[in-house]
Design an enzyme around this catalytic site. Structure first.
Site, short mmCIF file in Angstrom:
data_model
loop_
_atom_site.label_atom_id
_atom_site.label_comp_id
_atom_site.label_asym_id
_atom_site.label_seq_id
_atom_site.Cartn_x
_atom_site.Cartn_y
_atom_site.Cartn_z
N TYR A 1 0.85 -1.19 0.00
CA TYR A 1 0.00 0.00 0.00
C TYR A 1 0.89 1.25 0.00
O TYR A 1 2.11 1.16 0.01
CB TYR A 1 -0.97 -0.05 1.19
CG TYR A 1 -2.20 -0.92 0.93
CD1 TYR A 1 -2.25 -1.77 -0.17
CD2 TYR A 1 -3.30 -0.88 1.75
CE1 TYR A 1 -3.36 -2.56 -0.43
CE2 TYR A 1 -4.43 -1.67 1.51
CZ TYR A 1 -4.45 -2.50 0.41
OH TYR A 1 -5.55 -3.27 0.16
N CYS B 1 -8.59 -23.17 11.80
CA CYS B 1 -8.48 -22.51 10.48
C CYS B 1 -7.70 -23.43 9.55
O CYS B 1 -6.66 -23.96 9.91
CB CYS B 1 -7.74 -21.18 10.65
SG CYS B 1 -7.15 -20.50 9.09
N ALA C 1 -21.16 -32.08 6.09
CA ALA C 1 -22.52 -31.54 6.07
C ALA C 1 -23.35 -32.20 7.18
O ALA C 1 -24.00 -31.52 7.98
CB ALA C 1 -23.17 -31.79 4.71
C1 LIG Z 1 -9.60 -35.65 -2.79
C2 LIG Z 1 -10.53 -34.58 -2.31
C3 LIG Z 1 -9.99 -33.39 -1.81
C4 LIG Z 1 -10.84 -32.38 -1.36
N1 LIG Z 1 -10.29 -31.24 -0.84
C5 LIG Z 1 -11.11 -30.28 -0.35
C6 LIG Z 1 -10.57 -29.12 0.27
O1 LIG Z 1 -9.36 -28.96 0.40
N2 LIG Z 1 -11.43 -28.16 0.72
C7 LIG Z 1 -12.78 -28.31 0.61
O2 LIG Z 1 -13.51 -27.42 1.03
N3 LIG Z 1 -13.32 -29.39 0.04
C8 LIG Z 1 -12.52 -30.39 -0.44
N4 LIG Z 1 -13.06 -31.50 -1.02
C9 LIG Z 1 -14.53 -31.59 -1.15
C10 LIG Z 1 -15.17 -31.93 0.19
O3 LIG Z 1 -14.49 -32.99 0.81
C11 LIG Z 1 -16.63 -32.26 -0.02
O4 LIG Z 1 -17.25 -31.17 -0.68
C12 LIG Z 1 -17.35 -32.48 1.30
O5 LIG Z 1 -16.76 -33.54 2.01
C13 LIG Z 1 -18.84 -32.78 1.07
O6 LIG Z 1 -19.41 -33.04 2.29
P1 LIG Z 1 -20.77 -33.87 2.43
O7 LIG Z 1 -20.92 -34.08 3.91
O8 LIG Z 1 -21.85 -33.20 1.70
O9 LIG Z 1 -20.52 -35.26 1.70
P2 LIG Z 1 -19.43 -36.38 1.94
O10 LIG Z 1 -18.20 -35.81 2.51
O11 LIG Z 1 -19.33 -37.11 0.67
O12 LIG Z 1 -20.09 -37.30 3.05
C14 LIG Z 1 -21.19 -38.13 2.76
C15 LIG Z 1 -21.20 -39.29 3.74
O13 LIG Z 1 -22.43 -39.98 3.59
C16 LIG Z 1 -22.17 -41.40 3.67
N5 LIG Z 1 -23.27 -42.09 2.98
C17 LIG Z 1 -23.51 -42.16 1.65
N6 LIG Z 1 -24.65 -42.87 1.41
C18 LIG Z 1 -25.12 -43.25 2.63
C19 LIG Z 1 -26.25 -44.00 3.04
N7 LIG Z 1 -27.14 -44.47 2.19
N8 LIG Z 1 -26.40 -44.22 4.37
C20 LIG Z 1 -25.53 -43.73 5.28
N9 LIG Z 1 -24.45 -43.01 4.92
C21 LIG Z 1 -24.25 -42.76 3.62
C22 LIG Z 1 -20.81 -41.55 3.00
O14 LIG Z 1 -20.18 -42.73 3.39
C23 LIG Z 1 -20.08 -40.29 3.51
O15 LIG Z 1 -19.40 -40.53 4.73
C24 LIG Z 1 -12.25 -32.55 -1.45
C25 LIG Z 1 -12.78 -33.74 -1.95
C26 LIG Z 1 -11.94 -34.75 -2.37
C27 LIG Z 1 -12.53 -36.03 -2.89
S1 SF4 Z 2 -11.62 -19.32 5.01
FE1 SF4 Z 2 -11.67 -19.73 7.19
S2 SF4 Z 2 -10.62 -21.67 7.34
FE2 SF4 Z 2 -10.05 -20.85 5.35
S3 SF4 Z 2 -8.18 -19.62 5.74
FE3 SF4 Z 2 -9.88 -18.22 5.93
S4 SF4 Z 2 -10.30 -18.22 8.12
FE4 SF4 Z 2 -9.10 -20.04 7.73
#
Ligand SMILES: Cc1cc2nc3c(=O)[nH]c(=O)nc-3n(C[C@H](O)[C@H](O)[C@H](O)COP(=O)(O)OP(=O)(O)OC[C@H]3O[C@@H](n4cnc5c(N)ncnc54)[C@H](O)[C@@H]3O)c2cc1C
Ligand code: SF4
Ligand SMILES: Cc1cc2nc3c(=O)[nH]c(=O)nc-3n(C[C@H](O)[C@H](O)[C@H](O)COP(=O)(O)O)c2cc1C
Length: 641
Positions: A173, A342, A390
């Site tokens: 800045y 974080c 989630a």
């Molecule tokens: C390799 C990789 C790297 C990633 N890196 C990042 C990152 O750095 N930052 C980021 O923000 N996001 C990242 N993501 C994305 C992130 O992990 C997902 O967006 C997030 O986990 C989604 O959350 P969810 O709870 O909706 O679903 P999921 O994480 O997919 O969880 C769903 C769960 O439901 C269970 N399930 C499914 N069907 C059933 C059923 N019928 N009965 C009971 N249980 C069931 C599954 O076993 C699973 O445990 C990454 C994803 C991958 C694959």
């Molecule tokens: S978005 Fe949240 S978790 Fe990601 S670096 Fe910023 S403060 Fe940390």
């Protein structure tokens, strides 16, 4: 008795007495209104952080001159009309027993002219490394007018009841632009050797001193190393720090970088923790006033060590306090496992380029008053399907509000795709955050059933009042000739079966997951080729980690091919097609990984709607995205039911 005696020892900067050594770093939030006035959301954001136990808060950079506003998310103090609302903010912090300092700023050539409407200004006519906009060189009378704007800004902060001011002399800045040989080639009194380039900063401190009491804190935040070839280095910054001390500065805040090195300024997970501590340590050797250290000092043990070894007097925390406002109190009470970690993912800094601050792990940012959960008057029997981020976020929130919550997970452990997200190199913060979620799920009275796959039948039998479908995306392999059948390896299978992967690997698809897998495999010595059909690698990643992961791959000699579509996959080869070029066969691979599409997973929803009173689909099940949306939607539904 705390395990961090240095961190929780009191301190003083001039008239500002501080209950501990933790300072909240200035961080733009875009929670002000478009004219730069304080809003209710902004007050509750800072109030929450003050109640969380921080020693004092530094409020985000605030413009002393309308031409120095970086965009319409920057707060203002360039006119007396801002004083009443700034006073409301200071009063709110004081009412809770907190302390508050205002950061005074002028962006110089980094301001956005389309927004300010006035064109940018700088010490010299050298364009911004980011916007490439050519600034107007300030005349010496104009320089003096800006010195006065800083002094008036400080006077207004004092009138509004702030406990001190911090002058933004860092991050590329305006004041930093004057300090730096890279951006200041003037030949008048404000350019030349170190003392002439430091003159603007020195005059700002001196003119503020004339308007505020002698012991009023005037803290100078500098970039002690700009991390560019021709920019400031520590040795010269030590001289600048001494000049500022002599001019009347109360403390030096040692930060780093400018806009040309912005990918290092807010260190994402690829950069070392405490990467700027040596800068504070160096400055501390040459000044008698207190020195503040900042930059991924996210581990309380590291913060304690920095203080114990006398490398700094105060520890400045930025992102950890966005992620968890209550971090200081939790550290003091030894509740480290309860800290909402974080991720150093930098989604926050990316968000404020054009909208309000958001955080991957803390959806309450900007709606901070909602964090204190209201108990439900009508507890319901709620079934959550899926134990990813989630599902867990929904369960924690619903249980916190007094609902009767059951969580079914088809696998033997909770975590969902976050388990894969934590696997690539340097992503330990994701693993820590996952452990935090597991601990909170355990602590609440949530009935968790592992190895339990939800079906239409068993959900019907359970007879819940509400069902939350958080069962993740439907993973569908991308259709490529030769990939039919079960033998094909996708990214998740590659992460979980590393022992089956050969030495020469082709990864089809160089978006976020493909690049992170490539980083994982190449860090284990494997030869990796990444083939991406779009123009850029790492799409889906935040800009900072994307820059670093690509650098890591390049440095390790990975073959990175863009603008190339894989049209066929064989046992040890792939065929790629590029515009205006003949198809090419790349051979000799031991393993080929193909990408997966994360599609909406809505079959259960339509089945359940006929017999469950309330059905909600959240996270990747609704649409494949990231943990940010999964956590935010989990909390949102937790507050809604
Ligand atoms: C390799 C990789 C790297 C990633 N890196 C990042 C990152 O750095 N930052 C980021 O923000 N996001 C990242 N993501 C994305 C992130 O992990 C997902 O967006 C997030 O986990 C989604 O959350 P969810 O709870 O909706 O679903 P999921 O994480 O997919 O969880 C769903 C769960 O439901 C269970 N399930 C499914 N069907 C059933 C059923 N019928 N009965 C009971 N249980 C069931 C599954 O076993 C699973 O445990 C990454 C994803 C991958 C694959
Ligand atoms: S978005 Fe949240 S978790 Fe990601 S670096 Fe910023 S403060 Fe940390
Ligand atoms: C969202 C966001 C906004 C920021 N805004 C400012 C700002 O207004 N002024 C400033 O000097 N630094 C700003 N920074 C930098 C931080 O003050 C701090 O130096 C950086 O985040 C590193 O500290 P941390 O690792 O504790 O987060 C910002 C950082 C973030 C993440």
């Amino acid at each position: 008795m705390t395990a961090f005696p240095n961190l929780f020892s009191p301190f003083r900067i001039g008239s500002l007495s501080i209950k501990n050594r933790i300072v909240m770093s200035p961080m733009e939030t875009h929670l002000c209104n478009a004219e730069g006035f304080v809003t209710k959301e902004l007050i509750s954001y800072y109030k929450e952080r003050s109640l969380g136990g921080v020693g004092y808060i530094t409020v985000e950079n605030t413009a002393v001159d309308p031409a120095g506003r970086v965009n319409d998310g920057m707060m203002c103090v360039h006119d007396d009309k801002y004083i009443p609302d700034l006073k409301k903010l200071a009063d709110a912090i004081h009412a809770g027993g907190g302390k508050i300092v205002l950061q005074l700023s002028h962006a110089g050539r980094e301001a956005l002219p389309y927004f300010t409407g006035t064109g940018t200004v700088a010490p010299s006519a050298i364009p911004s490394p980011l916007t490439k906009e050519m600034p107007k060189e300030l005349t010496s009378d104009e320089v003096k007018a800006i010195v006065n704007s800083f002094a008036c800004g400080a006077e207004r902060a004092l009138k509004a009841g702030f406990d001190g001011v911090e002058i933004h002399m860092a991050h590329g800045y305006l004041v930093n632009q004057f300090f730096s040989p890279e951006s200041n080639t003037r030949t008048d009194d404000y350019g030349g050797d170190t003392s002439r380039r430091a003159r603007f900063g020195k005059e700002i401190v001196e003119s503020i001193r004339k308007k505020v009491p002698d012991d009023y804190p005037v803290i100078c935040r500098i970039s002690a190393d700009e991390y560019t070839e021709t920019g400031l280095k520590l040795e010269e910054s030590k001289e600048i720090a001494k000049i500022l001390e002599k001019a009347g500065a109360s403390a030096i805040h040692a930060s780093a970088c400018n806009y040309a090195s912005a990918f290092f300024n807010i260190p994402c997970y690829y950069l070392e923790e405490g990467c700027f501590v040596h800068l504070a340590e160096g400055i501390k050797k040459v000044v008698k006033i207190p020195v503040l250290s900042v930059g991924r000092i996210h581990d309380p043990a590291m913060a304690e060590k920095v203080l114990r070894e006398n490398k700094a007097d105060l520890i400045v925390l930025g992102r950890p306090l966005i992620a968890d406002p209550y971090l200081p109190n939790k550290v003091k009470e030894g509740k480290l496992a309860d800290i909402q970690v974080c991720l150093s993912c930098n989604r926050c800094i990316e968000s404020i380029s054009d909208k309000k601050l958001i955080c991957t792990v803390n959806p309450y940012v900007g709606k901070d008053e909602l964090f204190h959960l209201q108990k439900t008057v009508k507890p319901k029997k709620v079934l959550i399907i899926g134990g990813g981020p989630a599902g867990m976020s929904a369960a924690i929130t619903l249980s916190g509000r007094g609902h009767n919550v059951s969580l079914w997970e088809k696998k033997g452990e909770l975590g969902g795709n976050l388990r894969y997200a934590a696997m690539p190199p340097k992503k330990e913060p994701v693993g820590k955050f996952l452990r935090y979620l597991l601990k909170q799920t355990e602590k609440k009275s949530i009935s968790v059933s592992l190895n339990k796959e939800a079906t239409e039948n068993n959900i019907k039998q359970f007879a819940a009042d509400a069902v939350v479908l958080a069962h993740g995306a439907k993973d569908v392999p991308v259709e490529i000739k030769g990939t039919e059948g079960d033998g094909v390896l996708n990214v998740k299978r590659a992460f979980s079966s590393i022992e089956t992967i050969g030495n020469n690997v082709a990864i089809v698809g160089g978006a976020a997951e493909g690049c992170e897998l490539a980083d994982y495999l190449s860090s284990q010595g494997k030869k990796v080729s990444v083939i991406e059909m779009r123009r850029v690698l790492g799409l889906g990643l935040v800009a900072h980690p994307r820059f670093h992961v690509c650098e890591r791959l390049r440095k390790r000699g990975a073959t990175l091919i863009i603008n190339a579509k894989v049209t066929e996959v064989g046992r040890d080869y792939i065929i790629i097609s590029r515009r205006k070029m003949p198809d090419e066969k790349l051979e000799g691979f031991d393993t080929i990984v193909i990408p997966t599409l994360h599609q909406p997973n809505t079959e259960l929803e339509s089945q359940l709607k006929t017999f469950v009173p309330e059905v909600y689909t959240i996270g990747d099940a609704k649409e494949g995205r990231t943990a940010l949306e999964a956590i935010a939607e989990g909390v949102e539904i937790g507050l809604k039911i």
